[in-house]
Design an enzyme around this catalytic site. Structure first.
Site, short mmCIF file in Angstrom:
data_model
loop_
_atom_site.label_atom_id
_atom_site.label_comp_id
_atom_site.label_asym_id
_atom_site.label_seq_id
_atom_site.Cartn_x
_atom_site.Cartn_y
_atom_site.Cartn_z
N ASP A 39 0.73 -1.29 0.12
CA ASP A 39 -0.06 -0.09 -0.11
C ASP A 39 1.04 1.26 -0.06
O ASP A 39 2.14 1.25 0.18
CB ASP A 39 -0.79 0.30 1.30
CG ASP A 39 -1.89 -0.74 1.32
OD1 ASP A 39 -2.77 -0.58 2.41
OD2 ASP A 39 -2.45 -1.13 -0.04
N LYS A 80 -4.12 2.88 -3.25
CA LYS A 80 -5.25 3.59 -4.11
C LYS A 80 -5.35 4.81 -3.88
O LYS A 80 -4.77 5.51 -2.82
CB LYS A 80 -6.64 2.89 -3.33
CG LYS A 80 -6.75 1.24 -3.48
CD LYS A 80 -7.76 0.73 -2.51
CE LYS A 80 -7.08 0.48 -1.24
NZ LYS A 80 -7.83 -0.04 -0.21
N MET A 88 -7.85 8.74 9.27
CA MET A 88 -8.30 9.22 8.00
C MET A 88 -8.81 10.71 8.14
O MET A 88 -9.81 10.90 7.58
CB MET A 88 -9.13 8.59 7.40
CG MET A 88 -8.44 6.92 7.00
SD MET A 88 -9.45 5.90 6.35
CE MET A 88 -10.33 5.41 8.12
#
Ligand code: SAH
Length: 481
Positions: free
Chosen positions: A255, A277, A389
């Site tokens: 990642d 991503k 996040m």
């Protein structure tokens, strides 16, 4: 070579220890573990030795040493701390050709004790011929760190199946077979504590080996996937299991959150594929990752799927595990240190503390469209809340907490790139924190930690410190040799 390293079978053999102190007790423990019948000659005993004597585990003679004590002994140890007694033991033993070790004195000894790693039946012994015991101990620590704790379980698993394999496979095929067991799925599963999985993999491997004419076909058709938590960034925070599996992987999928320093710990030959991503296209990307993992495993590869922190905390590890299960691909999940734990330790913020926080909540700061988060609960006092996040949403997060009753003066911290060399920690009140973050240009990955523990920690924040060397363990049996 100054010495010949050997493993001595002592079961039921008579061993003599002269001396009754702490070091004698450690030697007695070692000899008893090896199955010896131990006699201790000493006027007085250390409490550990006296309790073992009382328990009937060893024989105590409250006498001063005489050479006749060596009668019938196959090994002798002098640990009295008295030079003349130690010399007398050494001399009498030499005359009778009984191997003798004098603690702290290689010149009087005919054998020395190595530093050992005991994963019985696997034993590793390291010696330095008495020249540099500290170096030998360091070597042992290095080796110990790479040997799985359950190595002994694997050795016994293999031992129990040796005869069966001898019957099932031709002599020329056995070695390659056992290598596939050690390096392959059976070994991996067993070392991870999954015995049923190991048994299945073993049976499958045996079947494949029996069916294939050539024994060296390099493994079975189906690969597998390891969902590995890579921790918050500092490679030293990888678990030993993560390291072991990274060393076996054929392919590593990683990642955005996995730094180069962590990737470097993977097997040199492993292919590395970035599957990070970017926001917005997450759904398709996630499905592509499932497909990629499945395809690679079907090609027979061992795939390490490295995910920042812990795979099951905001890591979509659950979805990946589900996809693998659906596709019938065997997989293992290896936990990692989640960002909140890494950040808390690195910033000196205890996530719970008596009187300040009775609970800790990890919550997504990626406020869902319907805002289904329970802000009343999150705003309650007496707890710590960690937002993942949330960097882009600091203003609405703070506004919602305040609207739900959280105090403006409640302490908050932003921890950016926790545990990495560039780590930054900002502290303030709830009313200040979003502004502080914006002015400092805090960017992902970062965590928002809210709660009284943050305020309490500011006073005690310690300067960054080098990690202390590993403490000596009870298994640390090296003697100055
Ligand atoms: N599975 C990960 C979390 C992935 S979600 C874990 O268990 O840690 C991504 C979020 O994790 C980031 O937006 C950030 O909030 C947090 N994060 C991950 N690594 C971090 C780090 N080194 N420092 C601060 N926050 C981090």
């Amino acid at each position: 070579m100054d010495y010949l390293p050997v493993f001595l079978q002592l079961r039921s053999a008579h061993a003599l220890i002269v001396g009754g102190g702490r070091i004698a007790a450690r030697k007695a423990d070692l000899l008893l573990r090896a199955g010896a019948r131990v006699t201790v000659v000493a006027p007085r005993l250390h409490e550990e030795l006296s309790s073992r004597t009382a328990a009937g585990e060893l024989t105590h003679l409250a006498e001063t040493f005489v050479p006749a004590h060596l009668d019938g002994a196959v090994i002798a140890i002098a640990a009295t701390g008295l030079r003349d007694v130690n010399e007398a033991v050494a001399q009498a033993a030499r005359e009778r050709h009984v191997p003798v070790n004098v603690v702290d004195d290689a010149s009087l000894s005919t054998f020395i004790f190595p530093a050992i790693i005991d994963r019985s039946p696997v034993l590793v012994a390291v010696g330095s011929a008495g020249q540099a015991p500290v170096l030998a101990r360091w070597v042992r620590e290095q080796i110990e760190a790479i040997l799985p704790a359950s190595l002994g379980v694997l050795a016994r698993f293999m031992g129990e199946r040796r005869r069966g394999v001898q019957r099932a496979l031709a002599a020329g095929a056995r070695r390659a077979f056992w290598e596939r067991i050690v390096r392959g799925k059976a070994g991996t599963h067993l070392l991870a504590g999954d015995e049923p999985g190991a048994r299945r993999a073993f049976e499958a491997e045996l079947l494949v080996s029996q069916l294939t004419t050539s024994a060296a076909t390099g493994g079975s058709a189906l690969g597998e996937v390891y969902l590995i938590g890579a921790g918050p960034g500092d490679p030293d925070l990888l678990t030993l299991r993560a390291l072991q599996l990274l060393q076996q992987a054929d392919v590593v999928l990683y990642d955005r959150l996995v730094p180069a320093a962590v990737l470097e710990r993977a097997r040199r030959e492993a292919r590395r594929i970035f599957v990070g991503k970017s926001q917005g296209e997450e759904q398709t990307a996630q499905e592509q990752i499932h497909e990629l993992m499945t395809r690679l495993a079907r090609e027979g590869r061992k795939v390490a799927r490295l995910k920042g922190g812990d795979p099951f905390i905001f890591g979509r590890g659950g979805e990946e595990a589900e996809a693998l299960a659906r596709a019938g691909i065997p997989y293992l999940v290896v936990p990692g240190i989640t960002a909140a734990l890494g950040a808390a330790a690195a910033a000196g913020i205890p996530l719970t503390q008596r009187g300040l926080a009775q609970s800790v909540t990890f919550v997504t700061g990626h406020i869902p469209e319907d805002d289904s988060l329970d802000w009343q609960t999150l705003a309650r006092a007496g707890q710590t809340v960690v937002f993942y996040m949330g960097v882009g949403k600091l203003v609405p997060i703070v506004a919602r907490l305040r609207a739900a009753g959280a105090s403006d003066t409640l302490a908050a911290a932003l921890v950016e790139r926790a545990t990495l060399p560039e780590q930054r920690v900002l502290r303030g009140t709830l009313a200040q924190i979003a502004g502080l973050g914006a002015r400092a240009g805090i960017a992902p990955p970062a965590l928002l930690i809210v709660g009284e523990v943050v305020g309490a920690s500011a006073a005690t924040e310690a300067a960054p410190m080098a990690v202390p060397p590993a403490a000596e363990t009870a298994a640390d049996l090296i003697q100055p040799i």
